[in-house]
Motif scaffolding. Structure first.
Motif, PDB file in Angstrom:
ATOM      1  N   MET A 106       1.065  -1.006   0.474  1.00  0.00           N
ATOM      2  CA  MET A 106       0.449   0.008  -0.048  1.00  0.00           C
ATOM      3  C   MET A 106       0.869   0.778  -0.176  1.00  0.00           C
ATOM      4  N   THR A 107       0.744   2.194  -0.820  1.00  0.00           N
ATOM      5  CA  THR A 107       1.438   3.445  -1.117  1.00  0.00           C
ATOM      6  C   THR A 107       0.652   4.632   0.174  1.00  0.00           C
ATOM      7  N   PRO A 108       1.709   5.415   0.181  1.00  0.00           N
ATOM      8  CA  PRO A 108       1.570   6.277   1.790  1.00  0.00           C
ATOM      9  C   PRO A 108       0.407   7.214   1.059  1.00  0.00           C
ATOM     10  N   ARG A 109      -0.133   7.482   0.152  1.00  0.00           N
ATOM     11  CA  ARG A 109      -1.577   8.365  -0.331  1.00  0.00           C
ATOM     12  C   ARG A 109      -2.141   7.676  -0.427  1.00  0.00           C
ATOM     13  N   THR A 110      -1.958   6.481  -0.414  1.00  0.00           N
ATOM     14  CA  THR A 110      -3.962   5.756   0.313  1.00  0.00           C
ATOM     15  C   THR A 110      -4.450   5.351   1.476  1.00  0.00           C
ATOM     16  N   THR A 111      -3.767   5.901   2.488  1.00  0.00           N
ATOM     17  CA  THR A 111      -3.394   5.062   3.689  1.00  0.00           C
ATOM     18  C   THR A 111      -4.055   6.278   4.863  1.00  0.00           C
ATOM     19  N   PRO A 112      -4.709   5.956   5.675  1.00  0.00           N
ATOM     20  CA  PRO A 112      -5.789   6.660   6.531  1.00  0.00           C
ATOM     21  C   PRO A 112      -4.705   7.677   7.010  1.00  0.00           C
ATOM     22  N   LEU A 113      -3.869   7.613   7.487  1.00  0.00           N
ATOM     23  CA  LEU A 113      -2.903   8.737   7.707  1.00  0.00           C
ATOM     24  C   LEU A 113      -2.493   9.256   6.875  1.00  0.00           C
ATOM     25  N   SER A 114      -2.153   9.431   5.748  1.00  0.00           N
ATOM     26  CA  SER A 114      -2.129  10.271   4.820  1.00  0.00           C
ATOM     27  C   SER A 114      -3.321  11.255   4.130  1.00  0.00           C
ATOM     28  N   ARG A 115      -3.904  10.659   3.842  1.00  0.00           N
ATOM     29  CA  ARG A 115      -5.207  11.971   4.212  1.00  0.00           C
ATOM     30  C   ARG A 115      -5.529  12.645   4.935  1.00  0.00           C
ATOM     31  N   ALA A 134       7.056  11.567  10.815  1.00  0.00           N
ATOM     32  CA  ALA A 134       7.223  11.241  11.761  1.00  0.00           C
ATOM     33  C   ALA A 134       5.381   9.903  11.804  1.00  0.00           C
ATOM     34  N   ALA A 135       4.587  10.762  11.319  1.00  0.00           N
ATOM     35  CA  ALA A 135       3.529   9.672  11.468  1.00  0.00           C
ATOM     36  C   ALA A 135       3.394   8.411  11.037  1.00  0.00           C
ATOM     37  N   ALA A 136       4.314   8.268  10.149  1.00  0.00           N
ATOM     38  CA  ALA A 136       4.560   7.024   8.981  1.00  0.00           C
ATOM     39  C   ALA A 136       5.202   5.651   9.500  1.00  0.00           C
ATOM     40  N   THR A 137       5.274   5.687  11.758  1.00  0.00           N
ATOM     41  CA  THR A 137       5.498   4.859  12.460  1.00  0.00           C
ATOM     42  C   THR A 137       3.888   3.368  12.535  1.00  0.00           C
ATOM     43  N   ALA A 138       3.301   4.092  12.324  1.00  0.00           N
ATOM     44  CA  ALA A 138       2.092   2.913  12.222  1.00  0.00           C
ATOM     45  C   ALA A 138       2.728   2.179  11.268  1.00  0.00           C
ATOM     46  N   LEU A 139       2.651   2.515   9.656  1.00  0.00           N
ATOM     47  CA  LEU A 139       3.424   1.961   7.998  1.00  0.00           C
ATOM     48  C   LEU A 139       4.175   1.253   8.445  1.00  0.00           C
ATOM     49  N   ALA A 140       5.228   2.001   9.292  1.00  0.00           N
ATOM     50  CA  ALA A 140       6.345   1.525   9.213  1.00  0.00           C
ATOM     51  C   ALA A 140       6.689   0.245  10.242  1.00  0.00           C
ATOM     52  N   VAL A 141       6.411   0.021  10.949  1.00  0.00           N
ATOM     53  CA  VAL A 141       6.404  -1.207  12.637  1.00  0.00           C
ATOM     54  C   VAL A 141       5.460  -1.763  12.167  1.00  0.00           C
ATOM     55  N   ALA A 142       4.402  -2.354  11.207  1.00  0.00           N
ATOM     56  CA  ALA A 142       3.428  -3.215  10.949  1.00  0.00           C
ATOM     57  C   ALA A 142       3.794  -3.970  10.316  1.00  0.00           C
ATOM     58  N   PRO A 143       4.529  -4.038   9.642  1.00  0.00           N
ATOM     59  CA  PRO A 143       4.975  -5.587   8.482  1.00  0.00           C
ATOM     60  C   PRO A 143       6.272  -5.809   9.442  1.00  0.00           C
ATOM     61  N   GLN A 144       6.680  -5.259   9.914  1.00  0.00           N
ATOM     62  CA  GLN A 144       8.028  -6.550  11.609  1.00  0.00           C
ATOM     63  C   GLN A 144       7.000  -6.746  12.844  1.00  0.00           C
ATOM     64  N   ALA A 145       5.790  -5.875  12.955  1.00  0.00           N
ATOM     65  CA  ALA A 145       4.949  -6.259  14.662  1.00  0.00           C
ATOM     66  C   ALA A 145       4.068  -7.751  13.854  1.00  0.00           C
ATOM     67  N   ALA A 146       4.060  -7.844  12.744  1.00  0.00           N
ATOM     68  CA  ALA A 146       3.207  -9.126  12.070  1.00  0.00           C
ATOM     69  C   ALA A 146       3.846 -10.340  12.133  1.00  0.00           C
ATOM     70  N   ALA A 147       4.930  -9.852  11.658  1.00  0.00           N
ATOM     71  CA  ALA A 147       6.358 -10.913  11.652  1.00  0.00           C
ATOM     72  C   ALA A 147       6.051 -11.718  12.822  1.00  0.00           C
ATOM     73  N   SER A 184      -4.237   2.017   9.657  1.00  0.00           N
ATOM     74  CA  SER A 184      -3.001   1.567   8.759  1.00  0.00           C
ATOM     75  C   SER A 184      -2.306   0.740   8.765  1.00  0.00           C
ATOM     76  N   ALA A 185      -2.369   0.366  10.129  1.00  0.00           N
ATOM     77  CA  ALA A 185      -1.476  -0.982  10.654  1.00  0.00           C
ATOM     78  C   ALA A 185      -2.709  -1.367   9.734  1.00  0.00           C
ATOM     79  N   ARG A 186      -3.500  -2.233  10.222  1.00  0.00           N
ATOM     80  CA  ARG A 186      -4.132  -3.128   9.670  1.00  0.00           C
ATOM     81  C   ARG A 186      -4.053  -3.540   7.689  1.00  0.00           C
ATOM     82  N   GLY A 203      -2.837  -7.436  15.186  1.00  0.00           N
ATOM     83  CA  GLY A 203      -2.779  -7.442  17.065  1.00  0.00           C
ATOM     84  C   GLY A 203      -3.467  -5.619  17.778  1.00  0.00           C
ATOM     85  N   ARG A 204      -3.179  -5.826  18.489  1.00  0.00           N
ATOM     86  CA  ARG A 204      -3.528  -4.412  19.469  1.00  0.00           C
ATOM     87  C   ARG A 204      -2.739  -3.033  18.765  1.00  0.00           C
ATOM     88  N   VAL A 205      -3.163  -2.114  18.802  1.00  0.00           N
ATOM     89  CA  VAL A 205      -2.531  -0.205  18.527  1.00  0.00           C
ATOM     90  C   VAL A 205      -2.671   0.311  19.465  1.00  0.00           C
TER      91      VAL A 205
END
Length: 84
Positions: A1-10, A18-31, A62-64, A70-72
């Motif tokens: 998913m590109t940043p242009r289509t995420t809830p945070l980027s809206r 700075a707000a990209a944290t949820a997007l950046a950490v989500a794949p690592q947290a899931a893995a 964004s994490a979903r 998991g819980r955010v």
């Protein structure tokens, strides 16, 4: 998913990174199988500009979208988070 289509980027919150944290950490947290992610030091931090409720909803969406189920939690200074 590109940043242009995420809830945070809206809300224009990904521009500074700075707000990209949820997007950046989500794949690592899931893995890693993490049950909870706590985000802190989010910008903008002014509750009049972007409330905790809005931060939480946007971060969870964004994490979903990035695959984390998991819980955010939006963290605060001196917040205690049980590890069990």
């Amino acid at each position: 998913m590109t940043p242009r289509t995420t809830p945070l980027s809206r809300r224009g919150l990904l521009a500074g990174g700075a707000a990209a944290t949820a997007l950046a950490v989500a794949p690592q947290a899931a893995a890693a199988g993490a049950r909870q992610v706590v985000l802190s030091h989010l910008a903008p931090a002014d509750p009049a500009q972007f409330s905790d409720r809005e931060w939480g909803a946007a971060a969870r969406a964004s994490a979903r979208a990035a695959g984390y189920r998991g819980r955010v939690t939006v963290g605060h200074d001196l917040m205690r988070i049980p590890l069990s």
